[in-house]
Write an enzyme that holds these catalytic residues in place. Structure first.
Site, PDB file in Angstrom:
ATOM      1  N   SER A 148      -9.674   1.428   2.943  1.00 49.77           N
ATOM      2  CA  SER A 148      -8.825   2.237   2.086  1.00 49.77           C
ATOM      3  C   SER A 148      -7.765   1.421   1.338  1.00 49.77           C
ATOM      4  O   SER A 148      -7.192   1.923   0.373  1.00 49.77           O
ATOM      5  CB  SER A 148      -8.130   3.317   2.914  1.00 49.77           C
ATOM      6  OG  SER A 148      -7.293   2.740   3.900  1.00 49.77           O
TER       7      SER A 148
ATOM      8  N   LYS B 287       0.854  -1.198   0.000  1.00 51.32           N
ATOM      9  CA  LYS B 287       0.000   0.000   0.000  1.00 51.32           C
ATOM     10  C   LYS B 287       0.883   1.239   0.000  1.00 51.32           C
ATOM     11  O   LYS B 287       1.905   1.271   0.711  1.00 51.32           O
ATOM     12  CB  LYS B 287      -0.896  -0.042   1.248  1.00 51.32           C
ATOM     13  CG  LYS B 287      -1.935   1.051   1.337  1.00 51.32           C
ATOM     14  CD  LYS B 287      -2.770   0.880   2.616  1.00 51.32           C
ATOM     15  CE  LYS B 287      -3.931   1.852   2.709  1.00 51.32           C
ATOM     16  NZ  LYS B 287      -4.743   1.635   3.944  1.00 51.32           N
TER      17      LYS B 287
ATOM     18  N   SER C 182      -9.756  -0.970   7.142  1.00 54.84           N
ATOM     19  CA  SER C 182      -9.198  -0.794   5.799  1.00 54.84           C
ATOM     20  C   SER C 182      -8.443  -1.971   5.206  1.00 54.84           C
ATOM     21  O   SER C 182      -8.117  -1.952   4.030  1.00 54.84           O
ATOM     22  CB  SER C 182      -8.299   0.434   5.769  1.00 54.84           C
ATOM     23  OG  SER C 182      -9.098   1.566   5.590  1.00 54.84           O
TER      24      SER C 182
HETATM   25  N1  GLN Z   1     -13.141   3.735   6.459  1.00 49.86           N
HETATM   26  C1  GLN Z   1     -12.592   4.163   7.713  1.00 49.86           C
HETATM   27  C2  GLN Z   1     -12.202   5.612   7.595  1.00 49.86           C
HETATM   28  O1  GLN Z   1     -12.483   6.189   6.620  1.00 49.86           O
HETATM   29  C3  GLN Z   1     -11.410   3.325   8.074  1.00 49.86           C
HETATM   30  C4  GLN Z   1     -10.218   3.622   7.259  1.00 49.86           C
HETATM   31  C5  GLN Z   1      -9.024   2.814   7.644  1.00 49.86           C
HETATM   32  O2  GLN Z   1      -9.142   1.753   8.265  1.00 49.86           O
HETATM   33  N2  GLN Z   1      -7.859   3.327   7.295  1.00 49.86           N
HETATM   34  O3  GLN Z   1     -11.625   6.175   8.462  1.00 49.86           O
END
Ligand code: GLN
Length: 486
Positions: free
Chosen positions: A154, A79, A178
């Site tokens: 994400s 990532k 994410s």
């Molecule tokens: N979807 C959640 C957010 O927008 C979690 C994102 C993540 O785990 N990085 O914060």
């Protein structure tokens, strides 16, 4: 044989028997990327020649008799939130669009030490804020099962790449879901380790008390292999915990006999997709047949998880993201006339809408007079959520829930409604607030043919039980062997 379609462990066995070379494996994956990446857009950076050269060097070292490790010659993607020495690291943000780190994240260093070859950096939501990868400053990633749909986020680029055979395994990060949510939506395996198990050094910070890196793979064995490689104490991360790392691939068994599995009542909610509920209930029935004991439990403070998360995560983000000011690195606005304007314009032009929304929410929650009402209160409720889980773990070895309330949604479907988007993490967020390990594994398909994920949550630092239950279920089901047709 399509080498890109094999698991990490299958490739390892072929490399070990000298049936294929590291170069052949890397070239196969790069060819796969070449043929489908235009459709998927899972990468921000792809390493062509450099990766092939590294593979050639490994082949030479093998021919000189050097040991072949589990990850030797395996093409892995990362990532784009992890610093990679000499390789662009953008966090999918315009503000870091020119950032080439002078050092590697610990996770990257460890994978390389095990012989892995970094083939590229995966697309993501900007600064890991989002659940669909549509918040990338560059382009959205598409779900390999249906190109009209999101891969989740994400870490959507990571999950889509693994599902599509564009990388053999990937490393994502999970602050509120994410890793697990995109893994679930793309039909692959994703694990968030216990907070403190994997070093955060060199992982660009979003919400430091919640962030944790972890593997996204084609099956549970690969996940165990990757987890072992990246885990362990790191003096450069003050929250990394100094306890032994079990030999995860070695502890996998196909039995769940006597395991007590808790099913939190609050996780089967009104409005969740019927196919998701049916698949997870079927999985529980199968586990019961295999010898597990299924028990209903309660995590009573679940309803506060999303509001608590969006106070704590935004507060920490507003502080972490203060460093992007155009001074030492990253984007600097060319239009500013003085220092103050340089700060303001660099941030205004460099950050995307969702990131700005989070910075403003977090700054507000931390401001004088509101800190007690919001941030401190949220921390107190976080403790209650953590206690809910420890109570459940008094009687259970692990918990099982759906990973997400629905299968992959359409691109554009939730992007204009942040609250709707936030709700797609309703089953994953509490786990981060409590710092627990959890995995998402495939447990079926919707009527439309979209993959469905099931979440297994463990006690702190008991990744072993989570992996054991996941592996046992996987060996009794076909789901992870079904791949998208592209
Ligand atoms: N979807 C959640 C957010 O927008 C979690 C994102 C993540 O785990 N990085 O914060």
């Amino acid at each position: 044989m399509d080498l890109w379609n094999l698991t990490l462990f299958q490739l390892h066995e072929l490399i070990k028997k000298r049936e294929v070379s590291c170069k052949e494996v890397v070239e196969a994956v790069l060819e796969r990327i070449g043929s489908i990446e235009e459709k998927i857009k899972a990468f921000i950076t792809i390493r062509g020649e450099d990766a092939i050269n590294e593979a050639k060097e490994l082949d030479q070292r093998i021919s000189r008799g050097e040991e072949i490790r589990l990850l030797t010659g395996i093409p892995i993607s990362i990532k784009d939130i992890f610093c990679t020495e000499g390789i662009l690291t953008t966090c999918a943000s315009k503000i870091l669009s020119n950032f080439i780190p002078p050092y590697n994240a610990t996770v990257v260093e460890r994978l390389k030490a095990e012989g892995a070859i970094i083939i590229g950096k995966n697309n993501m939501d900007e600064f890991a804020m989002g659940s669909s990868t549509e918040n990338s400053a560059f382009y959205p990633t598409r779900n390999p099962w249906d190109l009209k749909r999101v891969p989740g986020g994400s870490s959507g680029g990571s999950a889509a790449a693994v599902a599509a055979g564009e990388s053999i395994a990937s490393i994502g990060t999970d602050t509120g879901g994410s890793i697990r949510q995109p893994a679930g939506l793309c039909g692959v395996v994703g694990m968030k380790p216990t907070y403190g198990r994997v070093s955060r050094y060199g992982m660009i910070a979003f919400a430091s008390s919640l962030d944790q890196g972890g593997p996204i793979t084609k099956d549970v064995r690969d996940c165990a292999i990757m987890l072992k490689a990246i885990s362990g104490y790191d003096p450069r991360d003050s929250t990394s915990v100094n306890i032994p790392v079990p030999d995860y691939p070695d502890i996998l068994t196909d039995s769940v006999k006597g395991k007590i599995i808790g099913v939190p009542r609050e996780y089967f909610i009104k409005g969740m997709d019927e196919d998701v509920e049916v698949s997870v209930r079927n999985a529980l029935r199968l586990l019961e047949k295999m010898g597990a004991v299924i028990e209903e439990v309660s995590i009573p403070h679940t309803e506060y998880a999303i509001p608590v998360y969006y106070i704590i995560a935004t507060a920490e983000a507003s502080s972490n993201l203060a460093r992007y000011d155009g001074v030492k690195y990253g984007y600097r606005s060319p239009y500013a006339k003085d220092l103050l304007e340089m700060y303001m314009r660099s941030r205004a032009e460099g950050f995307g809408t969702e990131v700005k929304r989070r910075i403003m929410l977090g700054t507000y929650a931390l401001s004088a007079g509101y800190y007690e009402a919001y941030y401190r209160k949220a921390q107190q409720v976080r403790t209650l959520i953590r206690e809910d889980f420890s109570k459940a773990f008094n009687t259970c070895h692990c918990l099982i829930t759906p990973t997400s309330p629905t299968p992959a949604f359409l691109l554009g479907e939730k992007i204009d409604d942040p609250l709707k988007m936030y709700l797609s993490d309703i089953f994953t967020i509490s786990v981060n607030l409590a710092g627990l390990p959890a995995i998402s594994i495939p447990c079926g398909f919707s009527r439309e043919g979209l993959p469905i994920g099931m979440q297994i949550i463990g006690k702190p630092f008991d990744e072993s039980t989570v992996l054991q239950v996941a592996y046992a279920y996987e060996t009794h089901t076909p789901w992870n062997k079904i791949r998208p047709k592209l």
